[in-house]
Structure formats: structure tokens, C-alpha cells
Design an enzyme around this catalytic site. Sequence first.
Site, mmCIF file in Angstrom:
data_model
loop_
_atom_site.group_PDB
_atom_site.id
_atom_site.type_symbol
_atom_site.label_atom_id
_atom_site.label_comp_id
_atom_site.label_asym_id
_atom_site.label_seq_id
_atom_site.Cartn_x
_atom_site.Cartn_y
_atom_site.Cartn_z
ATOM 1 N N ALA A 14 0.839 -1.089 0.040
ATOM 2 C CA ALA A 14 0.009 -0.064 -0.139
ATOM 3 C C ALA A 14 0.940 1.278 0.062
ATOM 4 C CB ALA A 14 -0.873 -0.015 1.305
ATOM 5 N N CYS A 15 1.836 1.308 -0.942
ATOM 6 C CA CYS A 15 2.990 2.291 -1.010
ATOM 7 C C CYS A 15 2.731 2.940 -2.263
ATOM 8 C CB CYS A 15 4.160 1.704 -0.623
ATOM 9 S SG CYS A 15 5.704 2.803 -0.854
ATOM 10 N N GLY A 16 3.225 4.355 -2.235
ATOM 11 C CA GLY A 16 3.190 4.905 -3.586
ATOM 12 C C GLY A 16 4.160 4.280 -4.539
ATOM 13 N N PHE A 17 5.061 3.532 -4.129
ATOM 14 C CA PHE A 17 6.046 2.744 -4.872
ATOM 15 C C PHE A 17 5.661 1.358 -4.983
ATOM 16 C CE2 PHE A 17 9.034 5.861 -2.644
ATOM 17 C CZ PHE A 17 9.251 6.680 -3.744
ATOM 18 N N THR A 18 4.612 1.069 -4.792
ATOM 19 C CA THR A 18 3.987 -0.472 -5.017
ATOM 20 C C THR A 18 3.955 -0.759 -6.511
ATOM 21 O OG1 THR A 18 3.068 -0.490 -2.781
ATOM 22 C CG2 THR A 18 2.231 -1.871 -4.365
#
Length: 158
Positions: free
Chosen positions: A35-39
Site C-alpha cells: 500500500a505504498c506509492g512505490f508499490t
Amino acid sequence: MPGIYDFAAQSLAGEDVPLRRFEGQVLLIVNTASACGFTPQYKGLQALQEALGPRGFSVLGFPCNQFGAQEPGDASQIGQFCESKYAVTFPMFAKIDVNGSGAHPLYQYLRAEKSGLLGSSIKWNFTKFLVDRTGKVVGRYAPTATPEAIRKDIEALL
């Protein structure tokens, strides 16, 4: 002094996996989160696995919930997410800590081998460590470094 192949980690399925299993391969070791912007980098990591895997390369994914609680799921949920959303085929391991007193020994080693710009601590999800075929940690990349941007460095080691 231990080397990369002296460590083991638990797979998402709960199996103890000695890293010696990957001896002779080029590795990209990444702390991941669902659930990360980098996912979306999972897509690029999987593309690297598919393109370079046959040449002796593997991504190793280590879920971590230490950054903004962005990996809240259990092993089953993490595996389901990676498979259904990104068709991940590279090895994924059980959730670990990468910083602090409870950091997994592998990450203690990686941080000692390659410090970042602001010290040895991992700053966020999707920090990447590049390991050559002999087990030497040869590179550390910030979360903002895309898998595509690292490809040339990986290919140089293949």
C-alpha cells in the site's frame, strides 16, 4: 564475517529458505509494501525477473510494515496481493523489520555493507540492494530508483 549466503529467511509459505539456494545468481533484494506509492514497482521488478531470470538473476522481495504501516497484511494476504495484482513469480519472503533492534540479520548485513546517503538505515519501502554472483553487495538504490533504471547495472553483472 558472514556473507550473504550465510543467511536464511522464511518464505511467505513459512518455509526456511537458505540464501545459499541463490548462490551464483545476481540478486536484487527489495523491501516491499502493498500500500505504498512505490508499490507499482512490483510490475517493473516482475519484468526484470521474466527478462533476466533465465540468465541467472532473481529479485527477492521482503515485505516490511515499518514505513507508514503500508504492509498491514499477513503472509497469505501479501501473497494473494502480489499474485493477483502483479503476477509476481519471484521469491517473496515473510514480513520482516529492516531497521531497529529487531531488524532481520540479512538487512543488518546489507545495511552494513552498503550505507545510504543519509546513513545505513533504510529510509522507505522499495530500497534495493544489488548483489553480484559472488555474493558481494555492489549497489544500493533509493526507493525512487525504478527497476527499469537499474536494469543496465544488473545486466553488467550477468
